[in-house]
Design an enzyme around this catalytic site. Structure first.
Site, short mmCIF file in Angstrom:
data_model
loop_
_atom_site.label_atom_id
_atom_site.label_comp_id
_atom_site.label_asym_id
_atom_site.label_seq_id
_atom_site.Cartn_x
_atom_site.Cartn_y
_atom_site.Cartn_z
N ASP A 1 0.83 -1.20 0.00
CA ASP A 1 0.00 0.00 0.00
C ASP A 1 0.87 1.25 0.00
OD1 ASP A 1 -1.98 1.93 0.47
OD2 ASP A 1 -3.14 0.56 1.71
N ASP A 2 0.76 2.06 -1.04
CA ASP A 2 1.46 3.35 -1.13
C ASP A 2 2.97 3.20 -1.32
OD1 ASP A 2 -0.98 4.51 -0.68
OD2 ASP A 2 -0.43 5.52 1.17
N ASP B 1 -0.68 -0.56 -4.82
CA ASP B 1 -1.91 0.03 -5.34
C ASP B 1 -1.67 1.43 -5.91
OD1 ASP B 1 -1.41 1.24 -2.90
OD2 ASP B 1 -3.38 0.83 -2.04
N ASN B 2 -0.65 2.13 -5.43
CA ASN B 2 -0.29 3.44 -5.98
C ASN B 2 1.08 3.82 -5.44
OD1 ASN B 2 -2.78 4.09 -3.76
ND2 ASN B 2 -0.79 5.02 -3.29
N CYS C 1 -6.01 4.37 -3.15
CA CYS C 1 -6.15 2.99 -2.71
C CYS C 1 -7.37 2.28 -3.27
CB CYS C 1 -6.21 2.94 -1.18
SG CYS C 1 -4.76 3.62 -0.36
#
Length: 494
Positions: free
Chosen positions: A46-47, A326-327, A80
């Site tokens: 995540d991130d 996700d990003n 997200c």
């Protein structure tokens, strides 16, 4: 029972009755008779921006070296919930409809969950399991709900998802809380608990008559919900106690775009940002950067544990493993001290490594890949079909022949009620963005990889800008095959 597992079971029974060894039978059987559909393991952090990959030695040695790295991988909506929904559907956000992290435009409730990747894989004979974070807002209304398609479920319940301790999991319909507020029990660190559950699942499912799909989604390196303010002794997110201080010597990278001096070419939202002060920089480096990177060290160990479990079970060679995020994440570029959801490279670029059947060993692919491609790739490997019209394409042919495909990827945001959003295109060379404010950005990434000078008003790029605007007018609402069509963009007149 699906046809392929049933065939394998029948063959195994016959072999046992006749005393023929599996090795002898494999040598004598026609090619493909004993071949099973590959397992699939998706590891989505995540991130994590692409630059953080250098701090993950296990990911590099166990996944990248024996697999394929997609060096130019982007997400279409760098937030997200929309991005994870794209992974689950193979669709752009403007098609799956999840346009934010919370209602009314986004969040878990907006996902059309009846037709998603786990549902399609179940139809194709796969066992399915999810461990960790799902979609933003999951569990707030119905904490024991299990989304369609998941045969085993260990999903973190919001808002506890964003705590490394004192978090709650819905474990197949029963809620379990790990740790308590104010105590950092090393044995209950979130990533480690998730990793043990993933390894346990593999050990129970592999080898088995049916292939499995495991979604492993740690929170790291996403920040925790409790902000640390100006306390530079506290990482956010908190790493596992064993890793606290392991990357103390790491310094904040400062590319040419860091605390960009001249932002006159940028939209007002960037022009109005102040310069980064020494105190700001200390917070970015000591609270966020080091916390994020040290939290990823546990993820790196989890990758090693997952690969070891697959190896011990004899299933590693027949398992597709996907590692991605996700990003991305901003950390001072263009004066943006933290965050995502902006069109700049640090926000939309993510790591993407795939190891397994059909992927070249040690390969590097520069052809543009995107998160809309993840579901089509997995369906291709699994010989399964989508229940919706997908916008992406399988990456297997691209990995085998990287020169085969030019394309443009839609980059977009929502929701619209804020009055500010953008839609744009990311191509191998160009990035073109139209903002709801009427502002435009155009970057020649070949000449300006740090996006320091938008050339949207440069007359030499007029033909290029018009061509990209024409393509965007079609693709910003595209669906299916239209999203995969591309016409070359004329070069500027220089």
């Amino acid at each position: 029972m699906p046809a392929r597992p049933l065939l394998r079971q029948l063959i195994a029974t016959l072999l046992a009755l006749t005393g023929v060894t599996a090795l002898t039978a494999a040598a004598a059987a026609p090619a493909g008779v004993l071949a099973a559909k590959p397992n699939v393991v998706v590891i989505m952090v995540d991130d994590m921006n692409a630059a953080a990959l250098q701090y993950l030695p296990n990911v590099r040695s166990l996944l990248a070296t024996p697999g394929t790295t997609f060096d130019n991988s982007v997400v279409s909506y760098s937030l997200c919930c929309p991005s994870r929904s794209t992974f689950l559907t193979g669709q752009y956000a403007h098609n799956h409809g999840v346009l934010g992290n919370k209602l009314p435009d986004g969040g878990y409730e907006k996902l059309p969950a009846a037709e998603t990747l786990p549902v399609w894989l179940r139809r194709a004979g796969y066992a399915t399991a999810h461990v960790g974070k799902f979609l933003n807002g999951y569990g707030r209304e119905r904490p024991t709900e299990i989304p369609p398609g998941w045969a085993e479920w260990y999903g973190s319940v919001d808002p506890s998802t964003y705590r490394m301790w004192n978090y709650t999991l819905n474990e197949n319909g029963t809620l379990h809380t790990y740790g308590v507020a104010g105590a950092e029990n090393p044995a209950l660190y979130q990533t480690d608990v998730y990793a043990r559950k993933a390894v346990d699942y593999i050990q129970r499912k592999a080898p088995a008559n049916e292939p499995f799909f495991l979604s492993f989604a740690p929170l790291a390196p996403h920040g925790e919900g409790a902000a640390t303010g100006s306390d530079l002794s506290q990482r956010n997110p908190r790493p596992a106690p064993r890793h606290r201080g392991d990357l103390e010597s790491v310094k904040l990278p400062k590319p040419p775009s860091y605390d960009e001096a001249d932002v006159s070419d940028k939209p007002a939202a960037i022009r109005n940002k102040p310069r980064i002060t020494p105190a700001n920089e200390d917070r970015i480096e000591n609270v966020r950067l080091k916390g994020r990177l040290e939290s990823l060290l546990s993820v790196d160990e989890a990758v090693a544990d997952i690969v070891a479990a697959l190896q011990a079970s004899g299933e590693l060679a027949n398992t597709l493993i996907v590692f991605t995020s996700d990003n991305g994440w901003m950390q001072g570029e263009h004066r943006i001290q933290s965050g995502k959801t902006v069109p700049y490279e640090e926000s939309i670029r993510v790591p993407l490594i795939i190891r397994g059947p059909g992927l070249p060993v040690g390969g590097h692919v520069s052809t543009l890949a995107a998160n809309i491609d993840l579901a089509p790739t997995i369906l291709d490997v699994a010989d399964a079909s989508a229940g919706v019209t997908v916008d992406g394409r399988s990456l297997l042919p691209i990995a085998a022949d990287p020169a085969s495909s030019a394309r443009g990827i839609v980059i977009e945001t929502g929701p619209k009620q804020s009055g500010k959003w953008y839609a744009g295109l990311r191509t191998p060379r160009w990035k073109y963005v139209e903002h709801s404010t009427g502002e435009r950005e155009l970057y020649d990434l070949q000449q300006d990889p740090y996006e320091l000078a938008s050339v949207h008003n440069d007359p030499r790029y007029a033909a290029t800008r018009r061509a990209l605007a024409d393509r965007l007018a079609i693709l910003r609402t595209c669906a299916g095959a239209v999203c995969r069509q591309w016409t070359p963009v004329p070069a500027p007149t220089l």
